[in-house]
Design a protein around this motif. Structure first.
Motif, PDB file in Angstrom:
ATOM      1  N   VAL A 137       3.319   5.785  -2.920  1.00 36.54           N
ATOM      2  CA  VAL A 137       4.587   6.480  -3.494  1.00 36.54           C
ATOM      3  C   VAL A 137       4.244   6.775  -5.024  1.00 36.54           C
ATOM      4  O   VAL A 137       4.832   7.726  -5.597  1.00 36.54           O
ATOM      5  CB  VAL A 137       5.746   5.899  -3.387  1.00 36.54           C
ATOM      6  CG1 VAL A 137       6.916   6.413  -3.996  1.00 36.54           C
ATOM      7  CG2 VAL A 137       6.192   5.718  -1.872  1.00 36.54           C
ATOM      8  N   LYS A 138       3.858   5.601  -5.885  1.00 38.54           N
ATOM      9  CA  LYS A 138       3.596   5.706  -7.092  1.00 38.54           C
ATOM     10  C   LYS A 138       2.753   6.778  -7.635  1.00 38.54           C
ATOM     11  O   LYS A 138       2.772   7.461  -8.730  1.00 38.54           O
ATOM     12  CB  LYS A 138       3.248   4.539  -7.838  1.00 38.54           C
ATOM     13  CG  LYS A 138       4.332   3.273  -7.622  1.00 38.54           C
ATOM     14  CD  LYS A 138       3.668   1.985  -7.991  1.00 38.54           C
ATOM     15  CE  LYS A 138       4.786   0.715  -7.960  1.00 38.54           C
ATOM     16  NZ  LYS A 138       4.279  -0.460  -8.638  1.00 38.54           N
ATOM     17  N   GLN A 139       1.639   7.090  -6.830  1.00 36.47           N
ATOM     18  CA  GLN A 139       0.861   8.156  -7.081  1.00 36.47           C
ATOM     19  C   GLN A 139       0.888   9.490  -6.888  1.00 36.47           C
ATOM     20  O   GLN A 139       0.454  10.722  -7.234  1.00 36.47           O
ATOM     21  CB  GLN A 139      -0.459   7.811  -6.396  1.00 36.47           C
ATOM     22  CG  GLN A 139      -1.220   6.555  -6.638  1.00 36.47           C
ATOM     23  CD  GLN A 139      -2.209   6.156  -5.693  1.00 36.47           C
ATOM     24  OE1 GLN A 139      -2.858   6.946  -4.881  1.00 36.47           O
ATOM     25  NE2 GLN A 139      -2.629   5.009  -5.723  1.00 36.47           N
TER      26      GLN A 139
ATOM     27  N   LEU B  16      16.554  12.940  -6.648  1.00 39.21           N
ATOM     28  CA  LEU B  16      15.483  11.987  -6.505  1.00 39.21           C
ATOM     29  C   LEU B  16      14.878  12.040  -5.209  1.00 39.21           C
ATOM     30  O   LEU B  16      15.665  12.267  -4.141  1.00 39.21           O
ATOM     31  CB  LEU B  16      16.042  10.571  -6.610  1.00 39.21           C
ATOM     32  CG  LEU B  16      16.293   9.984  -7.992  1.00 39.21           C
ATOM     33  CD1 LEU B  16      17.099   8.726  -7.783  1.00 39.21           C
ATOM     34  CD2 LEU B  16      15.237   9.708  -8.838  1.00 39.21           C
ATOM     35  N   PRO B  17      13.482  11.953  -4.730  1.00 38.58           N
ATOM     36  CA  PRO B  17      12.975  11.953  -3.628  1.00 38.58           C
ATOM     37  C   PRO B  17      13.404  10.548  -2.858  1.00 38.58           C
ATOM     38  O   PRO B  17      13.696   9.519  -3.549  1.00 38.58           O
ATOM     39  CB  PRO B  17      11.543  12.178  -3.681  1.00 38.58           C
ATOM     40  CG  PRO B  17      11.325  11.562  -5.159  1.00 38.58           C
ATOM     41  CD  PRO B  17      12.653  11.816  -5.926  1.00 38.58           C
ATOM     42  N   CYS B  18      13.146  10.540  -1.439  1.00 39.26           N
ATOM     43  CA  CYS B  18      13.305   9.446  -0.682  1.00 39.26           C
ATOM     44  C   CYS B  18      11.964   8.724   0.046  1.00 39.26           C
ATOM     45  O   CYS B  18      11.041   9.897   0.238  1.00 39.26           O
ATOM     46  CB  CYS B  18      14.270   9.364   0.441  1.00 39.26           C
ATOM     47  SG  CYS B  18      16.056   9.941  -0.102  1.00 39.26           S
ATOM     48  N   ALA B  19      11.846   7.683   0.219  1.00 39.00           N
ATOM     49  CA  ALA B  19      10.687   7.134   1.072  1.00 39.00           C
ATOM     50  C   ALA B  19      11.222   5.834   1.987  1.00 39.00           C
ATOM     51  O   ALA B  19      12.087   5.158   1.423  1.00 39.00           O
ATOM     52  CB  ALA B  19       9.482   6.615  -0.043  1.00 39.00           C
ATOM     53  N   LEU B  20      10.548   6.068   3.075  1.00 40.62           N
ATOM     54  CA  LEU B  20      10.757   4.826   3.980  1.00 40.62           C
ATOM     55  C   LEU B  20       9.604   4.669   4.992  1.00 40.62           C
ATOM     56  O   LEU B  20       8.683   5.494   5.153  1.00 40.62           O
ATOM     57  CB  LEU B  20      11.952   5.238   4.775  1.00 40.62           C
ATOM     58  CG  LEU B  20      11.960   6.607   5.513  1.00 40.62           C
ATOM     59  CD1 LEU B  20      11.320   6.361   7.035  1.00 40.62           C
ATOM     60  CD2 LEU B  20      13.347   6.944   5.897  1.00 40.62           C
ATOM     61  N   GLU B  21       9.557   3.152   5.701  1.00 40.06           N
ATOM     62  CA  GLU B  21       8.754   3.141   6.609  1.00 40.06           C
ATOM     63  C   GLU B  21       9.189   3.095   8.079  1.00 40.06           C
ATOM     64  O   GLU B  21      10.444   2.361   8.030  1.00 40.06           O
ATOM     65  CB  GLU B  21       7.970   1.926   6.361  1.00 40.06           C
ATOM     66  CG  GLU B  21       7.080   1.638   5.251  1.00 40.06           C
ATOM     67  CD  GLU B  21       7.761   1.275   3.980  1.00 40.06           C
ATOM     68  OE1 GLU B  21       7.229   1.545   2.812  1.00 40.06           O
ATOM     69  OE2 GLU B  21       9.036   0.924   4.107  1.00 40.06           O
TER      70      GLU B  21
ATOM     71  N   GLU C 104       0.921  -1.094  -0.033  1.00 38.71           N
ATOM     72  CA  GLU C 104       0.138  -0.062   0.002  1.00 38.71           C
ATOM     73  C   GLU C 104       0.780   1.102   0.055  1.00 38.71           C
ATOM     74  O   GLU C 104       0.612   2.277  -0.700  1.00 38.71           O
ATOM     75  CB  GLU C 104      -1.157  -0.129   1.366  1.00 38.71           C
ATOM     76  CG  GLU C 104      -2.110  -0.893   1.160  1.00 38.71           C
ATOM     77  CD  GLU C 104      -2.834  -1.179   2.290  1.00 38.71           C
ATOM     78  OE1 GLU C 104      -2.436  -0.419   3.492  1.00 38.71           O
ATOM     79  OE2 GLU C 104      -3.702  -2.104   2.528  1.00 38.71           O
ATOM     80  N   THR C 105       1.704   1.349   0.869  1.00 34.67           N
ATOM     81  CA  THR C 105       2.754   2.412   0.859  1.00 34.67           C
ATOM     82  C   THR C 105       3.664   2.617  -0.509  1.00 34.67           C
ATOM     83  O   THR C 105       3.924   3.760  -0.932  1.00 34.67           O
ATOM     84  CB  THR C 105       3.713   2.393   2.143  1.00 34.67           C
ATOM     85  OG1 THR C 105       4.619   1.230   1.954  1.00 34.67           O
ATOM     86  CG2 THR C 105       3.146   2.311   3.336  1.00 34.67           C
TER      87      THR C 105
END
Length: 279
Positions: free
Chosen positions: A171-173, A214-219, A166-167
């Motif tokens: 991100v893709k959206q 580039l942006p970053c993402a994490l849980e 889901e996360t």
């Protein structure tokens, strides 16, 4: 447990971070299948299993893991082995000097994701590495079939997998997140915590993110949220696959029936480099 050493050691990319007041200098090195060796990989597995020994989500997904230490260790070996062979992943190891000897004290793995990834990382791959990757995947599928982890609580594992899916879809959206860096794992030896090691490993990703636009993402876990916020990450969503909500009623694998219970609840966080806001 077999150790990982595929080819003779190659030069290691090294980044020395400025020492914080009262702290030793932390050295960061990029490790791949080319410069890994059994001593190092065993040490990284020791760090991961120790760092996540009391992690809430692992305790729920693998409730009897302490009764099966070899299986628990092999789970982290599977993560690490895959990432050492994956050209889209950077395995960053943090070292501190102890009596004149560099000691690995933590590591993080950052993965580039998105449709532009294959072209961006093709220089990090090779035919030999692809063959090794396929053999490793085959070995692990066979191992999991013959020796499944007896501590695994599959309903909880499946729920957590849904949270990560889901996360990733979230991100893709998001605008400008089509290609991004994702922090897969951050582990610091508890004996060396509170020395800025986790922060240095996070800032490696922030630096790469800024350099490449580039942006970053994490849980993030609740415990880890503070260091990510300090490094410029922003929480945009709560990560919770273990408790019921009005949209998701109770099902097997959840931790308890109480809505709002804080067990295992984390945060989905992002970092956007300044260059993205100038486009």
């Amino acid at each position: 447990m077999r150790s990982y050493s595929m080819t003779p050691p190659m030069p290691t990319s090294t980044i020395a971070t400025p020492p914080l007041p009262g702290r030793s200098q932390i050295t960061l090195k990029i490790v791949t299948q080319r410069n890994a060796n059994p001593k190092l990989t065993n040490r990284l597995l020791e760090i991961a299993t120790t760092a996540f020994s009391d992690d809430q989500t692992f305790s729920w997904r693998y409730p009897t893991r302490h009764e099966y230490p070899a299986h628990h260790r092999h789970m982290f070996w599977r993560y690490l082995g895959n990432e050492l062979l994956d050209p889209t992943v950077w395995v960053v190891v943090a070292y501190l000097e102890d009596n004149g000897v560099e000691v690995p004290v933590g590591y993080s793995t950052w993965q580039r994701r998105g449709p532009g990834t294959e072209e961006a990382v093709k220089g990090r791959d090779s035919l030999l590495q692809k063959s090794e990757r396929n053999l490793f995947a085959l070995h692990e599928r066979l191992n999991n079939f013959l020796f499944p982890n007896p501590s695994a609580y599959k309903p909880a594992i499946e729920l957590m997998a849904q949270v990560f899916e889901e996360t990733e879809n979230l991100v893709k959206q998001m605008p400008q997140f089509e290609n991004h860096l994702h922090l897969n794992i951050l582990a610091v030896d508890p004996a060396y915590q509170r020395r800025g090691i986790g922060e240095a490993l996070v800032r490696w990703g922030v630096s790469k993110s800024t350099k490449e636009g580039l942006p970053c993402a994490l849980e993030a876990s609740r415990a880890g949220k503070k260091v990510y916020t300090k490094c410029g990450f922003e929480e945009i969503q709560i990560c919770d696959g273990l408790h019921p909500t009005p949209e998701k009623p109770w099902q097997e694998g959840m931790h308890c029936r109480e809505e709002g219970c804080q067990f295992g609840v984390g945060s989905f966080m992002i970092f956007e480099p300044p260059s993205l806001h100038l486009q």
